[in-house]
Design a protein around this motif. Structure first.
Motif, PDB file in Angstrom:
ATOM      1  N   ARG A 280       0.793  -1.228   0.000  1.00 27.00           N
ATOM      2  CA  ARG A 280       0.000   0.000   0.000  1.00 27.00           C
ATOM      3  C   ARG A 280       0.827   1.281   0.000  1.00 27.00           C
ATOM      4  NH1 ARG A 280      -5.046  -0.329   4.033  1.00 27.00           N
ATOM      5  NH2 ARG A 280      -5.398   1.624   2.921  1.00 27.00           N
ATOM      6  N   ARG A 281       2.089   1.202   0.442  1.00 16.71           N
ATOM      7  CA  ARG A 281       2.856   2.427   0.647  1.00 16.71           C
ATOM      8  C   ARG A 281       4.121   2.527  -0.200  1.00 16.71           C
ATOM      9  NH1 ARG A 281      -0.614   5.878   3.002  1.00 16.71           N
ATOM     10  NH2 ARG A 281      -1.749   4.859   4.715  1.00 16.71           N
ATOM     11  N   THR A 282       4.371   1.569  -1.073  1.00 16.99           N
ATOM     12  CA  THR A 282       5.597   1.606  -1.875  1.00 16.99           C
ATOM     13  C   THR A 282       5.266   1.591  -3.364  1.00 16.99           C
ATOM     14  OG1 THR A 282       5.862  -0.821  -1.977  1.00 16.99           O
ATOM     15  CG2 THR A 282       6.793   0.312  -0.055  1.00 16.99           C
ATOM     16  N   SER A 283       6.221   2.044  -4.147  1.00 17.92           N
ATOM     17  CA  SER A 283       6.029   2.017  -5.599  1.00 17.92           C
ATOM     18  C   SER A 283       5.952   0.583  -6.112  1.00 17.92           C
ATOM     19  CB  SER A 283       7.180   2.758  -6.291  1.00 17.92           C
ATOM     20  OG  SER A 283       8.433   2.171  -5.961  1.00 17.92           O
ATOM     21  N   PHE A 284       6.670  -0.330  -5.448  1.00 16.06           N
ATOM     22  CA  PHE A 284       6.587  -1.740  -5.851  1.00 16.06           C
ATOM     23  C   PHE A 284       5.155  -2.247  -5.747  1.00 16.06           C
ATOM     24  CE2 PHE A 284       6.348  -6.157  -4.368  1.00 16.06           C
ATOM     25  CZ  PHE A 284       6.878  -6.812  -5.478  1.00 16.06           C
ATOM     26  N   GLY A 285       4.484  -1.915  -4.645  1.00 17.61           N
ATOM     27  CA  GLY A 285       3.104  -2.350  -4.474  1.00 17.61           C
ATOM     28  C   GLY A 285       2.190  -1.777  -5.540  1.00 17.61           C
ATOM     29  N   ARG A 286       2.345  -0.495  -5.829  1.00 17.84           N
ATOM     30  CA  ARG A 286       1.520   0.135  -6.871  1.00 17.84           C
ATOM     31  C   ARG A 286       1.796  -0.489  -8.234  1.00 17.84           C
ATOM     32  NH1 ARG A 286       2.849   4.601  -3.568  1.00 17.84           N
ATOM     33  NH2 ARG A 286       4.668   5.125  -4.841  1.00 17.84           N
ATOM     34  N   HIS A 287       3.059  -0.777  -8.504  1.00 20.97           N
ATOM     35  CA  HIS A 287       3.411  -1.408  -9.779  1.00 20.97           C
ATOM     36  C   HIS A 287       2.846  -2.820  -9.878  1.00 20.97           C
ATOM     37  CE1 HIS A 287       7.128   1.420 -10.306  1.00 20.97           C
ATOM     38  NE2 HIS A 287       5.976   2.029 -10.484  1.00 20.97           N
ATOM     39  N   LEU A 288       2.831  -3.525  -8.738  1.00 19.36           N
ATOM     40  CA  LEU A 288       2.298  -4.894  -8.724  1.00 19.36           C
ATOM     41  C   LEU A 288       0.816  -4.897  -9.106  1.00 19.36           C
ATOM     42  CD1 LEU A 288       3.351  -7.792  -7.917  1.00 19.36           C
ATOM     43  CD2 LEU A 288       2.183  -7.434  -5.752  1.00 19.36           C
ATOM     44  N   TYR A 289       0.057  -3.993  -8.521  1.00 14.33           N
ATOM     45  CA  TYR A 289      -1.367  -3.892  -8.870  1.00 14.33           C
ATOM     46  C   TYR A 289      -1.545  -3.478 -10.329  1.00 14.33           C
ATOM     47  CZ  TYR A 289      -2.971  -4.348  -4.032  1.00 14.33           C
ATOM     48  OH  TYR A 289      -3.265  -4.820  -2.777  1.00 14.33           O
ATOM     49  N   ALA A 290      -0.683  -2.587 -10.800  1.00 16.59           N
ATOM     50  CA  ALA A 290      -0.786  -2.132 -12.189  1.00 16.59           C
ATOM     51  C   ALA A 290      -0.528  -3.270 -13.169  1.00 16.59           C
ATOM     52  CB  ALA A 290       0.196  -0.987 -12.436  1.00 16.59           C
ATOM     53  N   ALA A 295      -0.982  -5.807 -17.820  1.00 14.38           N
ATOM     54  CA  ALA A 295       0.472  -5.903 -17.939  1.00 14.38           C
ATOM     55  C   ALA A 295       1.005  -5.066 -19.089  1.00 14.38           C
ATOM     56  CB  ALA A 295       0.885  -7.366 -18.105  1.00 14.38           C
ATOM     57  N   GLU A 296       0.302  -5.067 -20.212  1.00 15.00           N
ATOM     58  CA  GLU A 296       0.783  -4.337 -21.383  1.00 15.00           C
ATOM     59  C   GLU A 296       0.734  -2.832 -21.135  1.00 15.00           C
ATOM     60  OE1 GLU A 296       2.600  -3.537 -24.783  1.00 15.00           O
ATOM     61  OE2 GLU A 296       2.336  -5.547 -23.898  1.00 15.00           O
ATOM     62  N   ALA A 297      -0.344  -2.362 -20.528  1.00 16.63           N
ATOM     63  CA  ALA A 297      -0.437  -0.934 -20.204  1.00 16.63           C
ATOM     64  C   ALA A 297       0.646  -0.536 -19.202  1.00 16.63           C
ATOM     65  CB  ALA A 297      -1.819  -0.627 -19.622  1.00 16.63           C
ATOM     66  N   ALA A 298       0.922  -1.421 -18.245  1.00 17.94           N
ATOM     67  CA  ALA A 298       1.974  -1.147 -17.266  1.00 17.94           C
ATOM     68  C   ALA A 298       3.338  -1.079 -17.944  1.00 17.94           C
ATOM     69  CB  ALA A 298       1.975  -2.230 -16.187  1.00 17.94           C
ATOM     70  N   ARG A 299       3.572  -1.958 -18.915  1.00 15.65           N
ATOM     71  CA  ARG A 299       4.846  -1.952 -19.643  1.00 15.65           C
ATOM     72  C   ARG A 299       5.026  -0.655 -20.422  1.00 15.65           C
ATOM     73  NH1 ARG A 299       7.376  -6.587 -20.731  1.00 15.65           N
ATOM     74  NH2 ARG A 299       5.395  -7.732 -20.679  1.00 15.65           N
ATOM     75  N   ARG A 300       3.951  -0.199 -21.048  1.00 13.45           N
ATOM     76  CA  ARG A 300       4.022   1.047 -21.820  1.00 13.45           C
ATOM     77  C   ARG A 300       4.192   2.262 -20.921  1.00 13.45           C
ATOM     78  NH1 ARG A 300      -0.635   0.212 -26.525  1.00 13.45           N
ATOM     79  NH2 ARG A 300       0.320  -1.649 -27.490  1.00 13.45           N
ATOM     80  N   ALA A 301       3.768   2.119 -19.645  1.00 13.77           N
ATOM     81  CA  ALA A 301       3.927   3.219 -18.691  1.00 13.77           C
ATOM     82  C   ALA A 301       5.327   3.242 -18.086  1.00 13.77           C
ATOM     83  CB  ALA A 301       2.889   3.094 -17.583  1.00 13.77           C
ATOM     84  N   GLY A 302       6.180   2.311 -18.511  1.00 16.51           N
ATOM     85  CA  GLY A 302       7.558   2.294 -18.033  1.00 16.51           C
ATOM     86  C   GLY A 302       7.799   1.432 -16.814  1.00 16.51           C
ATOM     87  N   ILE A 303       6.821   0.656 -16.425  1.00 14.63           N
ATOM     88  CA  ILE A 303       6.983  -0.232 -15.260  1.00 14.63           C
ATOM     89  C   ILE A 303       7.768  -1.473 -15.682  1.00 14.63           C
ATOM     90  CG2 ILE A 303       5.747  -1.689 -13.599  1.00 14.63           C
ATOM     91  CD1 ILE A 303       3.466   0.337 -13.683  1.00 14.63           C
ATOM     92  N   PRO A 304       8.808  -1.847 -14.921  1.00 14.34           N
ATOM     93  CA  PRO A 304       9.583  -3.045 -15.259  1.00 14.34           C
ATOM     94  C   PRO A 304       8.803  -4.318 -14.951  1.00 14.34           C
ATOM     95  CG  PRO A 304      10.369  -2.109 -13.207  1.00 14.34           C
ATOM     96  CD  PRO A 304       9.335  -1.163 -13.728  1.00 14.34           C
ATOM     97  N   VAL A 305       7.982  -4.744 -15.886  1.00 14.00           N
ATOM     98  CA  VAL A 305       7.049  -5.846 -15.661  1.00 14.00           C
ATOM     99  C   VAL A 305       7.774  -7.134 -15.282  1.00 14.00           C
ATOM    100  CG1 VAL A 305       5.304  -7.308 -16.752  1.00 14.00           C
ATOM    101  CG2 VAL A 305       5.310  -4.846 -17.171  1.00 14.00           C
TER     102      VAL A 305
END
Length: 420
Positions: A280-290, A295-305
């Motif tokens: 709930r409080r880290t970028s890792f957690g937010r990226h995990l939900y994203a 997954a494809e939208a997260a990849r395009r947003a620059g998240i290291p899937v």
């Protein structure tokens, strides 16, 4: 002067923005009707099951049985907490049960055959889980093999690895006092009450800080009356639990005394708080939900899937290792069945029953704890009523199917309401 009439829609919006217990309840019920039920089915199921077993077998409510519920469900709950991270991605780990068995075997072998200190042996077991998770995650994320296939292969392979570690079926007894104490000993009564005070105080501070933070950002915050109500409910039920666990549970107190909160309880609480903060409080957690949501939208947003996926499998196997340590502690031994049988099924069931979606993007670590409680209550209550494993499996399977059905229907309602 003519009075301007307030439109019904505006009245609803204004009511929703007015902080009060009533409006917060109405907003919650609106979310439930829209398909966002969260842990409500698990909580209701837990209440119903406890009521049924309490009526059918009054011994269900005794202090000694209450303490047994914590120790019986601890290993399953810990493994389920790790599985939540993988399920959030829409993936699955079928090897988590036997991965816990492999890690438990590493613990037992290093303790008994190599005579290493308990903390070194526990670290070796957890590091084994980290290695397992890294390998599985890499095969899924980098090679592109479906997680079902990878973890099914690991499920089969780890059974053989456990046999190798325990010399083709040998039962390895664990006599280290610290390791055995994790699932078999209790905190002193005063320490249980101290833990109670700390937990309630921390919960109250977190709730107040969250409300203050939302107010500073111009967002609608929970009213103080609602926060006070939540803290009071937690204080009441946690206080009753500690009081019950501090009762004398031994049949012969003169010979041995059994009082206090089981040591495994603060272990689970500490991991629950830690992983909840991570989600709930880290970028890792937010990226995990994203990634779990799209997954494809997260990849395009620059998240290291790929990195997120590997990390989720590492966390899952590491928690399986901790679950294996607790299971070995409770049995005071390790054998080829450690982590096998119904461990995986119950762990996955606990996560899903608690409210974690099999479709990814929805779930909390708390779901695993609630689901683990449901599974433990079913197994314990059925045992007290004299039913065999067949009935336990039928009931647990039915509850799991019901939870998955509720999740699927909730997603349909949420999609129809435009929430997804």
């Amino acid at each position: 002067m003519n009075k301007v009439k307030e439109l019904p829609g505006e009245a609803i919006v204004e009511a929703a923005q007015t902080p009060s217990i009533k409006n917060s309840f109405l907003a919650y019920m609106q979310r439930v009707r829209g398909g966002d039920m969260g842990a409500l089915p698990a909580v209701l199921g837990l209440v119903v099951l406890c009521a049924v077993f309490a009526v059918a077998r009054p011994s269900f409510l005794t202090a000694i049985n209450f303490a047994n519920l914590f120790t019986q469900g601890a290993a399953i709950t810990l493994i389920a907490m790790g599985l939540v991270f993988v399920l959030l991605l829409g993936e699955i780990d079928l090897s988590a049960g036997f991965a816990s068995g492999v890690c438990a075997a590493v613990l037992a072998v290093t303790l008994t055959q190599h005579g290493l200190p308990w903390y070194v042996c526990m670290l070796a077991a957890i590091l084994t889980g980290v290695v397992i998770g890294t390998v599985l995650g890499t095969l899924v994320a980098k090679v592109g093999i479906p997680s079902f296939v990878v973890t099914l292969a690991a499920f089969l392979a780890f059974q053989g690895l456990v046999l190798v570690l325990v010399d083709e079926g040998t039962n390895i007894s664990i006599r280290d006092e610290v390791v055995v104490a994790i699932a078999n000993k209790n905190l002193p009564p005063w320490l249980g009450w101290a833990l109670y005070v700390v937990c309630v105080a921390v919960f109250a501070v977190v709730q107040l800080r969250r409300a203050r933070s939302r107010t500073k950002r111009g967002l609608t915050a929970d009213p103080l009356s609602l926060i006070a109500f939540r803290v009071a409910v937690l204080a009441l039920f946690a206080g009753l639990a500690v009081a019950a666990l501090n009762l004398e549970r031994s049949r012969n107190p003169a010979l041995v005394s059994l009082t206090g909160v089981p040591i495994v309880v603060p272990v689970i609480l500490a991991l629950l708080v830690f992983w909840t903060v991570v989600l709930r409080r880290t970028s890792f957690g937010r990226h995990l939900y994203a990634v779990g949501g799209n997954a494809e939208a997260a990849r395009r947003a620059g998240i290291p899937v790929d990195r997120i996926k590997i990390s989720a499998f590492v966390i899952c196997s590491s928690m399986a290792a901790i679950g294996g340590i607790v299971a070995a502690s409770r049995a005071s031994s390790v054998d080829p069945n450690t982590g096998g049988s119904s461990v995986l099924l119950y762990a996955v069931g606990a996560a899903v029953i608690g409210g974690t979606s099999l479709f990814g993007g929805k779930g909390r670590v708390l779901d695993a704890v609630l689901g683990g409680a449901v599974v433990a209550v079913i197994e314990n209550g059925m045992g007290l009523m004299g039913y065999g494993s067949s009935v336990k499996y039928l009931v647990t399977g039915s509850v799991l199917l019901l939870a998955a059905g509720v999740d699927a229907l909730a997603r349909k309602r949420a999609s129809a309401a435009g929430l997804r």
